[in-house]
Design a protein around this motif. Structure first.
Motif, mmCIF file in Angstrom:
data_model
loop_
_atom_site.group_PDB
_atom_site.id
_atom_site.type_symbol
_atom_site.label_atom_id
_atom_site.label_comp_id
_atom_site.label_asym_id
_atom_site.label_seq_id
_atom_site.Cartn_x
_atom_site.Cartn_y
_atom_site.Cartn_z
ATOM 1 N N GLU A 128 3.950 8.504 -8.103
ATOM 2 C CA GLU A 128 4.783 7.581 -7.338
ATOM 3 C C GLU A 128 5.534 8.311 -6.226
ATOM 4 O O GLU A 128 5.574 7.861 -5.084
ATOM 5 C CB GLU A 128 5.764 6.884 -8.285
ATOM 6 C CG GLU A 128 6.518 5.742 -7.646
ATOM 7 C CD GLU A 128 7.419 5.028 -8.661
ATOM 8 O OE1 GLU A 128 8.525 4.636 -8.252
ATOM 9 O OE2 GLU A 128 7.015 4.867 -9.825
ATOM 10 N N TYR A 129 6.111 9.474 -6.550
ATOM 11 C CA TYR A 129 6.847 10.251 -5.550
ATOM 12 C C TYR A 129 5.906 10.761 -4.454
ATOM 13 O O TYR A 129 6.221 10.683 -3.269
ATOM 14 C CB TYR A 129 7.586 11.424 -6.212
ATOM 15 C CG TYR A 129 8.350 12.247 -5.206
ATOM 16 C CD1 TYR A 129 9.584 11.823 -4.727
ATOM 17 C CD2 TYR A 129 7.822 13.434 -4.693
ATOM 18 C CE1 TYR A 129 10.275 12.558 -3.777
ATOM 19 C CE2 TYR A 129 8.505 14.174 -3.747
ATOM 20 C CZ TYR A 129 9.734 13.731 -3.291
ATOM 21 O OH TYR A 129 10.412 14.451 -2.340
ATOM 22 N N PHE A 130 4.745 11.272 -4.851
ATOM 23 C CA PHE A 130 3.781 11.793 -3.872
ATOM 24 C C PHE A 130 3.350 10.685 -2.913
ATOM 25 O O PHE A 130 3.318 10.865 -1.700
ATOM 26 C CB PHE A 130 2.556 12.385 -4.580
ATOM 27 C CG PHE A 130 1.523 12.936 -3.630
ATOM 28 C CD1 PHE A 130 1.660 14.211 -3.102
ATOM 29 C CD2 PHE A 130 0.427 12.174 -3.246
ATOM 30 C CE1 PHE A 130 0.726 14.720 -2.218
ATOM 31 C CE2 PHE A 130 -0.516 12.670 -2.360
ATOM 32 C CZ PHE A 130 -0.366 13.951 -1.844
ATOM 33 N N ILE A 131 3.021 9.520 -3.456
ATOM 34 C CA ILE A 131 2.556 8.403 -2.627
ATOM 35 C C ILE A 131 3.662 7.923 -1.695
ATOM 36 O O ILE A 131 3.424 7.680 -0.506
ATOM 37 C CB ILE A 131 2.004 7.268 -3.528
ATOM 38 C CG1 ILE A 131 0.703 7.758 -4.184
ATOM 39 C CG2 ILE A 131 1.782 5.992 -2.740
ATOM 40 C CD1 ILE A 131 0.243 6.929 -5.360
ATOM 41 N N THR A 132 4.883 7.836 -2.202
ATOM 42 C CA THR A 132 6.026 7.447 -1.359
ATOM 43 C C THR A 132 6.233 8.454 -0.242
ATOM 44 O O THR A 132 6.436 8.081 0.921
ATOM 45 C CB THR A 132 7.310 7.318 -2.217
ATOM 46 O OG1 THR A 132 7.088 6.325 -3.219
ATOM 47 C CG2 THR A 132 8.509 6.944 -1.367
ATOM 48 N N MET A 133 6.145 9.735 -0.579
ATOM 49 C CA MET A 133 6.310 10.796 0.424
ATOM 50 C C MET A 133 5.245 10.662 1.513
ATOM 51 O O MET A 133 5.539 10.746 2.706
ATOM 52 C CB MET A 133 6.222 12.161 -0.272
ATOM 53 C CG MET A 133 6.384 13.378 0.622
ATOM 54 S SD MET A 133 4.878 14.086 1.367
ATOM 55 C CE MET A 133 3.791 14.318 0.003
ATOM 56 N N MET A 134 3.998 10.434 1.118
ATOM 57 C CA MET A 134 2.903 10.297 2.089
ATOM 58 C C MET A 134 3.104 9.058 2.965
ATOM 59 O O MET A 134 2.944 9.114 4.184
ATOM 60 C CB MET A 134 1.551 10.206 1.372
ATOM 61 C CG MET A 134 1.083 11.501 0.753
ATOM 62 S SD MET A 134 0.701 12.790 1.967
ATOM 63 C CE MET A 134 -0.745 12.092 2.770
ATOM 64 N N LYS A 135 3.453 7.940 2.328
ATOM 65 C CA LYS A 135 3.641 6.697 3.094
ATOM 66 C C LYS A 135 4.782 6.835 4.098
ATOM 67 O O LYS A 135 4.685 6.374 5.231
ATOM 68 C CB LYS A 135 3.858 5.518 2.159
ATOM 69 C CG LYS A 135 2.598 5.088 1.444
ATOM 70 C CD LYS A 135 2.802 3.858 0.594
ATOM 71 C CE LYS A 135 1.458 3.397 0.045
ATOM 72 N NZ LYS A 135 1.583 2.157 -0.731
ATOM 73 N N ASN A 136 5.868 7.476 3.670
ATOM 74 C CA ASN A 136 6.990 7.674 4.588
ATOM 75 C C ASN A 136 6.650 8.659 5.699
ATOM 76 O O ASN A 136 6.991 8.444 6.861
ATOM 77 C CB ASN A 136 8.239 8.147 3.822
ATOM 78 C CG ASN A 136 8.815 7.063 2.949
ATOM 79 O OD1 ASN A 136 8.561 5.876 3.139
ATOM 80 N ND2 ASN A 136 9.602 7.463 1.967
ATOM 81 N N SER A 137 5.972 9.734 5.347
ATOM 82 C CA SER A 137 5.624 10.758 6.339
ATOM 83 C C SER A 137 4.683 10.219 7.412
ATOM 84 O O SER A 137 4.809 10.543 8.574
ATOM 85 C CB SER A 137 4.942 11.958 5.665
ATOM 86 O OG SER A 137 5.821 12.576 4.774
ATOM 87 N N TRP A 138 3.729 9.411 6.990
ATOM 88 C CA TRP A 138 2.687 8.942 7.911
ATOM 89 C C TRP A 138 2.864 7.488 8.333
ATOM 90 O O TRP A 138 2.019 6.939 9.023
ATOM 91 C CB TRP A 138 1.308 9.151 7.266
ATOM 92 C CG TRP A 138 1.012 10.597 7.087
ATOM 93 C CD1 TRP A 138 1.056 11.304 5.929
ATOM 94 C CD2 TRP A 138 0.670 11.533 8.107
ATOM 95 N NE1 TRP A 138 0.765 12.625 6.164
ATOM 96 C CE2 TRP A 138 0.518 12.786 7.494
ATOM 97 C CE3 TRP A 138 0.487 11.434 9.483
ATOM 98 C CZ2 TRP A 138 0.181 13.934 8.199
ATOM 99 C CZ3 TRP A 138 0.143 12.568 10.199
ATOM 100 C CH2 TRP A 138 0.002 13.796 9.545
ATOM 101 N N LYS A 139 3.982 6.867 7.893
ATOM 102 C CA LYS A 139 4.264 5.468 8.230
ATOM 103 C C LYS A 139 3.080 4.573 7.887
ATOM 104 O O LYS A 139 2.552 3.828 8.714
ATOM 105 C CB LYS A 139 4.658 5.329 9.710
ATOM 106 C CG LYS A 139 5.960 6.034 10.031
ATOM 107 C CD LYS A 139 6.346 5.840 11.481
ATOM 108 C CE LYS A 139 7.708 6.381 11.827
ATOM 109 N NZ LYS A 139 7.992 7.738 11.538
ATOM 110 N N LEU A 140 2.636 4.669 6.644
ATOM 111 C CA LEU A 140 1.499 3.881 6.164
ATOM 112 C C LEU A 140 1.960 2.543 5.596
ATOM 113 O O LEU A 140 3.034 2.427 5.083
ATOM 114 C CB LEU A 140 0.733 4.655 5.093
ATOM 115 C CG LEU A 140 0.148 5.993 5.521
ATOM 116 C CD1 LEU A 140 -0.456 6.708 4.315
ATOM 117 C CD2 LEU A 140 -0.920 5.797 6.597
#
Length: 188
Positions: free
Chosen positions: A176-188
């Motif tokens: 969950e943390y990894f996916i949130t980090m990726m979504k926030n970083s890449w504005k997905l």
């Protein structure tokens, strides 16, 4: 046991940072003189030594034998690198692929400076603001963080992108943390 040897090798690569496994892959590619995308045991062992990871000859043989599925005496290094990467859930792989697709504007499977124009804003980069770097230099610096350490060609493949994030993923326990980090970083 071969799986312990693989874990030891993985950890040595990850100790070099998030690009550790990617760097080993680049070392193997450089050694692949005939372009076969495979290595025999001597090339494999020399590649490990050249990259500066040491597991010893016995463990290197265990790893090689475990990875040489067809018993041909050669190791496909793409398959080897895939097995060396820390296991990632399909959800993590999916969000990494989404980020790559967002960057790959041309859809050709390679992210270049041209892909970044209009996607990545260089205007706020300190070296661009000071006039020290051009927009292209900012883009190249950004790509270099994902590109293979020994062959910074300004082109990042999905494999290099996944290799980079497998190192990041290894340091984050929660999907969950990894996916949130990726979504926030890449504005997905």
């Amino acid at each position: 046991m071969a799986t312990d040897a693989v874990s030891e090798l993985r950890q040595q690569c990850l100790n070099r940072g998030s690009a550790g496994i990617k760097g080993l892959g680049r070392t193997f590619r450089i050694m692949d003189d005939d372009g076969s995308k495979s290595l025999d045991f001597q090339e494999f062992q020399k590649g490990l030594e050249n990259y500066g990871v040491s597991v010893g000859k016995d463990k290197a043989q265990q790893i090689f034998a475990m990875m040489d599925k067809d018993g041909s005496g050669t190791l496909n290094f793409e398959e080897f690198l895939e097995k060396l990467r820390p296991p990632m859930s399909s959800a993590r792989r999916q969000v990494i692929a989404q980020a790559f697709q967002k960057l790959d504007k041309t859809g050709d499977g390679v992210v270049t400076v041209e892909d970044l124009q209009g996607v990545y804003n260089s205007k706020h980069h300190p070296k661009h603001k000071s006039g020290e770097w051009t927009e292209e230099q900012v883009f190249r610096s950004f790509l270099d963080s994902f590109d293979s350490p020994y062959d910074k060609d300004g082109k990042v493949t999905l494999e290099e992108f996944v290799n980079y994030y497998s190192g990041v993923s290894a340091s984050i326990d929660s999907d969950e943390y990894f996916i949130t980090m990726m979504k926030n970083s890449w504005k997905l």
